[in-house]
Design a protein around this motif. Structure first.
Motif, PDB file in Angstrom:
ATOM      1  N   ILE A   1       0.810  -1.075   0.108  1.00 44.89           N
ATOM      2  CA  ILE A   1      -0.088   0.063  -0.164  1.00 44.89           C
ATOM      3  C   ILE A   1       0.703   1.272   0.171  1.00 44.89           C
ATOM      4  N   GLU A   2       1.747   1.078   0.727  1.00 44.97           N
ATOM      5  CA  GLU A   2       2.863   2.167   0.950  1.00 44.97           C
ATOM      6  C   GLU A   2       3.358   2.538  -0.432  1.00 44.97           C
ATOM      7  N   ASP A   3       3.974   1.567  -1.245  1.00 46.15           N
ATOM      8  CA  ASP A   3       4.270   1.587  -2.365  1.00 46.15           C
ATOM      9  C   ASP A   3       3.425   2.363  -3.426  1.00 46.15           C
ATOM     10  N   ALA A   4       2.140   1.774  -3.522  1.00 43.55           N
ATOM     11  CA  ALA A   4       1.249   2.285  -4.337  1.00 43.55           C
ATOM     12  C   ALA A   4       0.920   3.778  -3.969  1.00 43.55           C
ATOM     13  N   LYS A   5       1.025   4.159  -2.662  1.00 43.91           N
ATOM     14  CA  LYS A   5       0.419   5.496  -2.193  1.00 43.91           C
ATOM     15  C   LYS A   5       1.654   6.367  -2.822  1.00 43.91           C
ATOM     16  N   ARG A   6       2.940   6.128  -2.488  1.00 47.13           N
ATOM     17  CA  ARG A   6       3.881   6.713  -2.900  1.00 47.13           C
ATOM     18  C   ARG A   6       4.220   7.034  -4.310  1.00 47.13           C
ATOM     19  N   ARG A   7       3.729   5.949  -5.256  1.00 48.03           N
ATOM     20  CA  ARG A   7       3.498   6.313  -6.624  1.00 48.03           C
ATOM     21  C   ARG A   7       2.311   7.229  -6.926  1.00 48.03           C
ATOM     22  N   LYS A   8       1.253   7.352  -6.227  1.00 43.93           N
ATOM     23  CA  LYS A   8       0.334   8.297  -6.491  1.00 43.93           C
ATOM     24  C   LYS A   8       0.550   9.400  -6.011  1.00 43.93           C
ATOM     25  N   LYS A   9       1.161   9.427  -4.808  1.00 42.93           N
ATOM     26  CA  LYS A   9       1.794  10.833  -4.493  1.00 42.93           C
ATOM     27  C   LYS A   9       2.855  11.381  -5.399  1.00 42.93           C
ATOM     28  N   ASP A  10       3.757  10.716  -5.812  1.00 39.54           N
ATOM     29  CA  ASP A  10       4.527  11.235  -6.954  1.00 39.54           C
ATOM     30  C   ASP A  10       3.913  11.966  -8.010  1.00 39.54           C
ATOM     31  N   LEU A  11       2.771  11.110  -8.369  1.00 43.11           N
ATOM     32  CA  LEU A  11       2.090  11.723  -9.487  1.00 43.11           C
ATOM     33  C   LEU A  11       1.360  12.793  -9.275  1.00 43.11           C
ATOM     34  N   VAL A  12       0.990  12.902  -8.052  1.00 44.78           N
ATOM     35  CA  VAL A  12       0.043  14.133  -7.504  1.00 44.78           C
ATOM     36  C   VAL A  12       1.196  15.310  -7.510  1.00 44.78           C
ATOM     37  N   ASP A  13       2.224  15.163  -6.813  1.00 42.43           N
ATOM     38  CA  ASP A  13       3.390  16.122  -6.658  1.00 42.43           C
ATOM     39  C   ASP A  13       3.606  16.618  -8.127  1.00 42.43           C
ATOM     40  N   LYS A  14       3.849  15.713  -9.100  1.00 42.48           N
ATOM     41  CA  LYS A  14       4.158  16.145 -10.510  1.00 42.48           C
ATOM     42  C   LYS A  14       3.243  17.059 -10.987  1.00 42.48           C
ATOM     43  N   VAL A  15       1.839  16.766 -10.843  1.00 45.44           N
ATOM     44  CA  VAL A  15       0.763  17.770 -11.265  1.00 45.44           C
ATOM     45  C   VAL A  15       0.581  18.881 -10.301  1.00 45.44           C
ATOM     46  N   PHE A  16       0.606  18.801  -9.133  1.00 49.26           N
ATOM     47  CA  PHE A  16       0.252  19.772  -8.093  1.00 49.26           C
ATOM     48  C   PHE A  16       1.746  20.148  -7.377  1.00 49.26           C
ATOM     49  N   PRO A  17       2.620  20.616  -8.017  1.00 56.47           N
ATOM     50  CA  PRO A  17       3.988  20.708  -7.173  1.00 56.47           C
ATOM     51  C   PRO A  17       3.982  21.599  -6.257  1.00 56.47           C
TER      52      PRO A  17
ATOM     53  N   HIS B   1      21.196  -0.466 -10.909  1.00 55.24           N
ATOM     54  CA  HIS B   1      20.566  -1.713 -11.226  1.00 55.24           C
ATOM     55  C   HIS B   1      20.774  -2.633 -10.290  1.00 55.24           C
ATOM     56  N   SER B   2      19.834  -3.511 -10.347  1.00 55.32           N
ATOM     57  CA  SER B   2      20.015  -4.722  -9.401  1.00 55.32           C
ATOM     58  C   SER B   2      21.329  -5.567  -9.519  1.00 55.32           C
ATOM     59  N   ALA B   3      21.696  -6.080  -8.514  1.00 54.93           N
ATOM     60  CA  ALA B   3      22.886  -6.824  -8.713  1.00 54.93           C
ATOM     61  C   ALA B   3      22.841  -8.186  -9.448  1.00 54.93           C
ATOM     62  N   LEU B   4      21.513  -8.531  -9.215  1.00 52.71           N
ATOM     63  CA  LEU B   4      21.365  -9.987  -9.591  1.00 52.71           C
ATOM     64  C   LEU B   4      20.734  -9.605 -11.073  1.00 52.71           C
ATOM     65  N   SER B   5      19.452  -9.197 -11.192  1.00 55.74           N
ATOM     66  CA  SER B   5      18.878  -9.168 -12.335  1.00 55.74           C
ATOM     67  C   SER B   5      19.029  -8.036 -13.359  1.00 55.74           C
ATOM     68  N   GLU B   6      20.077  -7.028 -13.044  1.00 55.82           N
ATOM     69  CA  GLU B   6      20.211  -6.089 -13.689  1.00 55.82           C
ATOM     70  C   GLU B   6      19.000  -5.110 -14.028  1.00 55.82           C
ATOM     71  N   CYS B   7      17.999  -5.386 -13.182  1.00 55.72           N
ATOM     72  CA  CYS B   7      16.570  -4.536 -13.295  1.00 55.72           C
ATOM     73  C   CYS B   7      16.856  -3.217 -12.965  1.00 55.72           C
ATOM     74  N   ALA B   8      16.567  -2.078 -13.846  1.00 52.94           N
ATOM     75  CA  ALA B   8      17.037  -0.760 -13.441  1.00 52.94           C
ATOM     76  C   ALA B   8      15.863   0.221 -13.050  1.00 52.94           C
ATOM     77  N   ASP B   9      14.822  -0.337 -12.924  1.00 55.29           N
ATOM     78  CA  ASP B   9      13.513   0.476 -12.564  1.00 55.29           C
ATOM     79  C   ASP B   9      13.725   0.917 -11.031  1.00 55.29           C
ATOM     80  N   VAL B  10      13.856   2.018 -10.931  1.00 53.04           N
ATOM     81  CA  VAL B  10      14.189   2.609  -9.475  1.00 53.04           C
ATOM     82  C   VAL B  10      12.993   2.333  -8.620  1.00 53.04           C
ATOM     83  N   TYR B  11      11.871   2.289  -9.062  1.00 49.77           N
ATOM     84  CA  TYR B  11      10.621   2.114  -8.363  1.00 49.77           C
ATOM     85  C   TYR B  11      10.933   0.569  -7.618  1.00 49.77           C
ATOM     86  N   GLN B  12      11.341  -0.280  -8.351  1.00 52.26           N
ATOM     87  CA  GLN B  12      11.519  -1.623  -8.091  1.00 52.26           C
ATOM     88  C   GLN B  12      12.723  -2.041  -6.927  1.00 52.26           C
ATOM     89  N   LEU B  13      13.534  -0.936  -7.066  1.00 53.48           N
ATOM     90  CA  LEU B  13      14.713  -1.450  -6.369  1.00 53.48           C
ATOM     91  C   LEU B  13      14.667  -1.093  -4.919  1.00 53.48           C
TER      92      LEU B  13
END
Ligand code: ZN
Ligand code: ZN
Length: 648
Positions: A196-212, A499-511
């Motif tokens: 939930i926290e993860d989802a919330k911060r994504r939402k918050k980031d989106l809101v912050d981008k629209v209403f900085p 990026h992740s040391a194992l899978s090289e995933c570079a999505d900072v929201y996943q890390l």
């Protein structure tokens, strides 16, 4: 005159007239007491002289324990006390016996009496009923072994034990299963909360981008523009060449300017809101009671002074003045109240305000439109606010906030090399890598060579995850709480290359940055960058050596060595903070600050305090974590924008 020989010795002869009395040479000193003083008669040339001679007894050498020395003759004089033994006891020791020990005598006595009882049998003269008598007949003889076998106590004990053990096992099983279910539930809840926290911060980031609102939001927007521009340039250079490329670049530049202009427009709007917030902050500062934590029973004390009450009164007056929905009568009443308030004043501002209010009342009476009154209204508001802030007119309402400000401004001042001003330490951004504080946050914002636009919100989230984990596992080191968003960004992008040391995933929201060795506390040299799923699996591992190959482990250790080099001062900071907070009961989770019985005396919300305790340690030394500040700011800001207390 007597003259000693050249060695300074005078020789005398001792003679006796009595022939029977003999002086033995060996015991001359023992038997004969030599007097201390002799008077010697000397006859010379018919004259008789009496000379007094002091005899010094050198038969024994007295130890020097105390006394004095003649400075002229170098003769030692001993104290009489040091030469005599201890005084005799007044009562000789043989008389010191207690009388009782000498006179008491003991006797033996019997305390128990003889006990006898009579029995009665049937005789000629007495009848005893035998109805209750039993006649016992002997059974067959049984040996001890046979009896034991027949009764079989051991077997019965075994049966009881079997049932008892089975019962215990069932009971334990139930307990364990309950515990297991509970832990499972907690783990699921925690996971759910994290999700939930993860989802919330994504939402918050989106809101912050629209209403900085905050500077970080704008940094996020600018970094987005930066990224977009870079990708556009890449696209254009790969597709176009020659004049078409130039044209495309021109279009790109125009678009960028347009975007930046719109962001700037947002900023000016936010700045206006900040001005409103500053006004509200001012009234909040003068209207809130003085609060502190008492040493006595750790009671939180809040003192409502006359000045604070006056401050709240001013705020109400100001609110009424700014109320846009007020009717004409209300407004006239407000102006009258302001005039009454200014009645006792003799300052220049009073004259100005009163003349403006008079003009306003006249305009209102003539029924002029709202739009033409706007400027006048603004002038009155600004002047009234200015008048509230004047120390000679406001009856001391600003004295306490001013005192606090002066106190804050006299300590922890640091020189900013860029704007060449002395600023409080709060106005500097500090991270764990900085060795010296050079440039203030405001200057850093302007100087993009020093620090390019970065979107810090994902790193902030990673940091919060680390802190939550450390708190959950009762980590004792403060490293995770000293680290700032910028440090996490540095670790992720520079040390782990984003990026992740194992899978090289570079999505900072996943890390996620988790402990490498789960037994050790988190630090830049005990962490690994993994995706969320990988991190979960990694934290469950027991033996890293079995799970990871030598090559991979070496790779990780290299990263750790790199981190150790970059954060070389961190250990000493950690030690400093640990020492600093040792006796602070607010920082101790188990202290009675959080479990004291007299909570009602000081309305402490325990949950909130626990959340903040980590940050407090850093706050107290100037490293601002802004988390709790944000909340209050946001609340006030929302209040100021939503409730139309102030004119838009
Ligand atoms: Zn005044
Ligand atoms: Zn500066």
């Amino acid at each position: 005159m007597l003259k000693p020989d050249r060695y300074g010795i005078l020789e005398f002869k001792l003679g006796s007239n009595d022939k029977n009395h003999k002086i033995p040479i060996e015991n001359a000193y023992k038997d004969m007491t030599v007097p201390d003083i002799l008077t010697i008669r000397i006859e010379k040339d018919g004259e008789v002289n009496d000379v007094v001679v002091e005899v010094e007894n050198r038969a024994i050498e007295k130890p020097y324990i105390g006394g004095y020395k003649d400075a002229h003759t170098d003769i030692l004089y001993h104290h009489g006390y040091t030469q005599t033994g201890p005084p005799k006891p007044k009562v000789p020791p043989e008389l010191k016996n207690h009388r009782d020990t000498q006179t008491y005598f003991t006797r033996n006595r019997r305390t128990e009496q003889d006990y006898s009882r009579a029995t009665q049998v049937t005789t000629k003269g007495i009848y005893l009923p035998n109805a209750c008598d039993r006649i016992l007949t002997p059974g067959p003889y049984e040996t001890a072994d046979e009896r034991e076998r027949r009764i079989d106590i051991e077997g019965k004990v075994r049966t009881i034990q079997r049932y008892y053990r089975a019962w215990m096992m069932r009971k334990k099983l139930k307990e364990f299963s309950d515990e297991y279910q509970k832990r499972l539930r907690i783990a699921l809840e925690r996971e759910e909360k994290e999700r939930i926290e993860d989802a919330k911060r994504r939402k918050k980031d989106l809101v912050d981008k629209v209403f900085p609102v905050k500077t970080e939001d704008f940094a996020m927007l600018y970094s987005m523009v930066d990224r977009w521009k870079k990708s556009e340039i890449e696209r254009i250079t790969s597709i176009h060449c020659g004049p078409s490329k130039i044209a495309e670049f021109y279009l790109l530049l125009e678009k960028e300017i347009e975007i930046i202009q719109s962001i700037e427009r947002l900023r000016t709007k936010v700045n206006k809101d900040v001005e409103k917030k500053q006004i509200i902050d001012f009234f909040k500062a003068i209207g809130s009671p003085i609060e502190w934590d008492s040493d006595y029973k750790h009671i939180h004390i809040s003192m409502d002074t006359m000045e604070a009450q006056k401050g709240r009164e001013y705020f109400r007056l100001y609110q009424r003045l700014c109320d846009q929905k007020a009717t004409k009568e209300d407004r006239l009443q407000t102006y009258l109240d302001i005039k009454l308030y200014l009645n006792t004043h003799k300052c220049n501002e009073r004259q100005e305000i009163i003349s403006l209010i008079d003009r306003m009342c006249e305009f209102l009476a003539r029924g002029m439109s709202e739009s033409s009154l706007k400027v006048l209204q603004k002038r009155i508001e600004a002047l009234i606010l200015h008048h509230f802030k004047m120390t000679e007119c406001n009856e001391g309402v600003t004295s306490h906030p001013n005192k606090l400000r002066i106190k804050q401004m006299t300590k922890n001042l640091i020189y900013c090399q860029m704007c060449q001003k002395m600023k409080a330490i709060e106005q500097f951004t500090i991270n764990a890598r900085s060795e010296r504080i050079k440039i203030c946050t405001a200057c850093m914002w302007l100087d993009k060579a020093e620090e390019p636009w970065v979107d810090l919100s994902p790193y902030k989230f990673i940091l919060r995850q680390i802190r939550n984990y450390e708190r959950l596992h009762h980590g004792t080191s403060s490293i995770a709480f000293i680290m700032q968003d910028r440090d996490i960004q540095f670790i992720v992008t520079v040390i782990w290359h984003g990026h992740s040391a194992l899978s090289e995933c570079a999505d900072v929201y996943q890390l996620r940055l988790v402990r490498w060795d789960t037994e050790q506390e988190w630090s830049p040299w005990n962490c690994i960058l993994l995706t969320m799923e990988e991190a979960k699996a990694h934290l469950r591992l027991d033996r890293l050596n079995d799970m990871y190959e030598q090559e991979f482990r070496n790779h990780i250790f290299n990263k750790h060595a790199l981190a150790r080099k970059h954060f070389k001062n961190l250990s000493s900071y950690d030690k400093h903070f640990t020492e600093f907070s040792k006796g602070d009961w607010k920082l101790d989770e188990w202290s009675d600050y959080y479990s004291r019985p007299n909570k009602h005396e000081c309305d402490i919300e325990i949950e909130e305090n626990k959340e903040e305790e980590g940050e407090k340690s850093s706050n107290s030394n100037g490293i601002n974590s802004e988390d709790d500040d944000e909340c209050t700011c946001k609340k006030i800001f929302e209040k100021s924008t939503n409730s139309e207390e102030l004119n838009e």
